[in-house]
Write a protein that holds these residues in place. Sequence first.
Motif, mmCIF file in Angstrom:
data_model
loop_
_atom_site.group_PDB
_atom_site.id
_atom_site.type_symbol
_atom_site.label_atom_id
_atom_site.label_comp_id
_atom_site.label_asym_id
_atom_site.label_seq_id
_atom_site.Cartn_x
_atom_site.Cartn_y
_atom_site.Cartn_z
ATOM 1 N N ASP A 71 14.043 -7.245 -23.421
ATOM 2 C CA ASP A 71 13.014 -6.728 -22.357
ATOM 3 C C ASP A 71 12.132 -7.825 -21.995
ATOM 4 O O ASP A 71 11.437 -7.472 -21.069
ATOM 5 C CB ASP A 71 12.676 -5.615 -22.692
ATOM 6 C CG ASP A 71 13.390 -4.175 -22.720
ATOM 7 O OD1 ASP A 71 14.922 -4.549 -22.161
ATOM 8 O OD2 ASP A 71 13.095 -3.297 -23.378
ATOM 9 N N SER A 72 12.370 -8.901 -22.701
ATOM 10 C CA SER A 72 11.204 -9.855 -22.312
ATOM 11 C C SER A 72 11.968 -11.403 -22.465
ATOM 12 O O SER A 72 13.016 -11.217 -23.122
ATOM 13 C CB SER A 72 10.074 -9.609 -23.160
ATOM 14 O OG SER A 72 10.362 -10.022 -24.442
ATOM 15 N N SER A 73 11.334 -12.481 -22.065
ATOM 16 C CA SER A 73 11.829 -13.743 -22.306
ATOM 17 C C SER A 73 11.611 -14.146 -23.984
ATOM 18 O O SER A 73 10.718 -13.411 -24.642
ATOM 19 C CB SER A 73 11.000 -14.780 -21.611
ATOM 20 O OG SER A 73 11.419 -14.460 -20.036
ATOM 21 N N LEU A 74 12.440 -14.814 -24.499
ATOM 22 C CA LEU A 74 12.402 -15.275 -25.909
ATOM 23 C C LEU A 74 11.981 -16.762 -26.012
ATOM 24 O O LEU A 74 12.406 -17.530 -25.133
ATOM 25 C CB LEU A 74 13.538 -14.812 -26.532
ATOM 26 C CG LEU A 74 13.904 -13.116 -26.531
ATOM 27 C CD1 LEU A 74 15.165 -13.137 -27.084
ATOM 28 C CD2 LEU A 74 12.874 -12.473 -27.241
ATOM 29 N N CYS A 75 11.517 -17.139 -27.050
ATOM 30 C CA CYS A 75 11.524 -18.415 -27.447
ATOM 31 C C CYS A 75 12.044 -18.904 -28.792
ATOM 32 O O CYS A 75 11.888 -17.786 -29.699
ATOM 33 C CB CYS A 75 9.942 -18.846 -27.548
ATOM 34 S SG CYS A 75 9.558 -20.579 -28.171
ATOM 35 N N VAL A 107 14.263 -15.670 -19.686
ATOM 36 C CA VAL A 107 14.719 -16.887 -20.033
ATOM 37 C C VAL A 107 14.757 -17.021 -21.683
ATOM 38 O O VAL A 107 13.812 -16.366 -22.352
ATOM 39 C CB VAL A 107 14.133 -18.127 -19.472
ATOM 40 C CG1 VAL A 107 14.438 -18.116 -18.093
ATOM 41 C CG2 VAL A 107 12.789 -18.350 -19.744
ATOM 42 N N LEU A 108 15.404 -17.763 -22.397
ATOM 43 C CA LEU A 108 15.326 -18.100 -23.746
ATOM 44 C C LEU A 108 14.755 -19.807 -23.699
ATOM 45 O O LEU A 108 15.650 -20.363 -23.105
ATOM 46 C CB LEU A 108 16.650 -17.941 -24.252
ATOM 47 C CG LEU A 108 16.635 -18.202 -25.919
ATOM 48 C CD1 LEU A 108 17.566 -17.229 -26.719
ATOM 49 C CD2 LEU A 108 16.920 -19.543 -26.298
ATOM 50 N N THR A 109 13.869 -19.780 -24.108
ATOM 51 C CA THR A 109 13.217 -21.189 -24.218
ATOM 52 C C THR A 109 13.296 -21.829 -25.292
ATOM 53 O O THR A 109 13.093 -21.267 -26.550
ATOM 54 C CB THR A 109 11.559 -21.201 -24.103
ATOM 55 O OG1 THR A 109 11.419 -20.550 -22.689
ATOM 56 C CG2 THR A 109 10.955 -22.538 -24.226
ATOM 57 N N LEU A 110 13.938 -22.875 -25.552
ATOM 58 C CA LEU A 110 14.086 -23.765 -26.859
ATOM 59 C C LEU A 110 12.963 -24.694 -26.817
ATOM 60 O O LEU A 110 12.846 -25.572 -26.135
ATOM 61 C CB LEU A 110 15.432 -24.628 -26.833
ATOM 62 C CG LEU A 110 16.904 -23.809 -26.758
ATOM 63 C CD1 LEU A 110 18.092 -24.534 -26.795
ATOM 64 C CD2 LEU A 110 16.969 -22.759 -27.972
ATOM 65 N N ARG A 111 12.186 -24.424 -27.883
ATOM 66 C CA ARG A 111 10.840 -25.162 -28.099
ATOM 67 C C ARG A 111 11.243 -26.144 -29.448
ATOM 68 O O ARG A 111 11.642 -25.962 -30.288
ATOM 69 C CB ARG A 111 9.702 -24.310 -28.451
ATOM 70 C CG ARG A 111 8.331 -24.861 -28.785
ATOM 71 C CD ARG A 111 7.363 -23.694 -28.746
ATOM 72 N NE ARG A 111 7.298 -23.276 -30.024
ATOM 73 C CZ ARG A 111 6.388 -22.059 -30.196
ATOM 74 N NH1 ARG A 111 5.754 -21.490 -29.115
ATOM 75 N NH2 ARG A 111 6.519 -21.453 -31.270
ATOM 76 N N SER A 112 10.575 -27.493 -29.085
ATOM 77 C CA SER A 112 10.772 -28.387 -29.943
ATOM 78 C C SER A 112 12.044 -28.588 -30.304
ATOM 79 O O SER A 112 12.519 -28.815 -31.520
ATOM 80 C CB SER A 112 9.828 -28.143 -31.242
ATOM 81 O OG SER A 112 8.431 -28.096 -30.779
ATOM 82 N N LEU A 134 14.620 -25.594 -21.678
ATOM 83 C CA LEU A 134 14.248 -26.543 -22.702
ATOM 84 C C LEU A 134 12.666 -27.061 -22.497
ATOM 85 O O LEU A 134 12.516 -27.574 -21.287
ATOM 86 C CB LEU A 134 15.205 -27.784 -22.545
ATOM 87 C CG LEU A 134 16.564 -27.761 -23.180
ATOM 88 C CD1 LEU A 134 17.227 -28.958 -22.824
ATOM 89 C CD2 LEU A 134 16.589 -27.320 -24.469
ATOM 90 N N GLN A 135 12.019 -26.517 -23.414
ATOM 91 C CA GLN A 135 10.707 -26.904 -23.292
ATOM 92 C C GLN A 135 10.456 -28.465 -23.585
ATOM 93 O O GLN A 135 10.682 -28.956 -24.660
ATOM 94 C CB GLN A 135 9.828 -26.219 -24.105
ATOM 95 C CG GLN A 135 8.094 -26.262 -23.995
ATOM 96 C CD GLN A 135 7.386 -25.168 -25.090
ATOM 97 O OE1 GLN A 135 7.889 -25.382 -26.092
ATOM 98 N NE2 GLN A 135 6.417 -24.990 -24.541
ATOM 99 N N ALA A 136 9.569 -28.977 -22.387
ATOM 100 C CA ALA A 136 9.476 -30.467 -22.800
ATOM 101 C C ALA A 136 8.663 -30.779 -24.039
ATOM 102 O O ALA A 136 7.646 -29.961 -24.324
ATOM 103 C CB ALA A 136 8.718 -31.193 -21.544
ATOM 104 N N SER A 137 8.780 -31.734 -24.905
ATOM 105 C CA SER A 137 8.333 -31.922 -26.125
ATOM 106 C C SER A 137 7.071 -32.720 -25.847
ATOM 107 O O SER A 137 7.052 -33.420 -24.774
ATOM 108 C CB SER A 137 9.143 -32.937 -27.134
ATOM 109 O OG SER A 137 9.835 -33.868 -26.491
ATOM 110 N N ALA A 138 5.842 -32.269 -26.662
ATOM 111 C CA ALA A 138 4.536 -32.894 -26.246
ATOM 112 C C ALA A 138 4.777 -34.277 -26.839
ATOM 113 O O ALA A 138 5.247 -34.777 -27.848
ATOM 114 C CB ALA A 138 3.806 -32.066 -27.284
#
Length: 141
Positions: A71-75, A107-112, A134-138
């Motif tokens: 029911d929500s976005s995931l990471c 959305v499903l965010t792929l972090r790192s 795709l989360q931008a890498s720091a």
Amino acid sequence: MNTTCTASASALVIAALMERLVIALTPITTATDRLLRITPLADRAGLRIEGELDHSTLPALRRALASMNVDSSLCVDLSGLTFIDTGCLRALVGAAAALHDGGGGHVLTLRSAPLQVRRLLELTGWHQTPGLHLQASARPG
């Protein structure tokens, strides 16, 4: 209404919720802990994956994704990922598509995501999957 019955029903509901919380917070590991460890994220709804995702660990990945609230976005934090095959990458992309198709703009965010994961997503065209981010890498300093 009988307050004893109401209190008993409330206690049962609380006990059931506590059991779900304990299950949700318990790391999911494969038979050989050195291959894969999946734990809930502390900062938002999602998972942290450490280790290898391949044919032998795919069932654990699918169970972990299925246990998440849709029911929500995931990471999904992939900073501890050491290997992923295309079958497991497809499972992540499929989860993103299912979140999107479920409505609500989730959305499903792929972090790192490691470089090889980003490369595989681009080579397959899966980086354009609706619901996948795709989360931008720091960048350091």
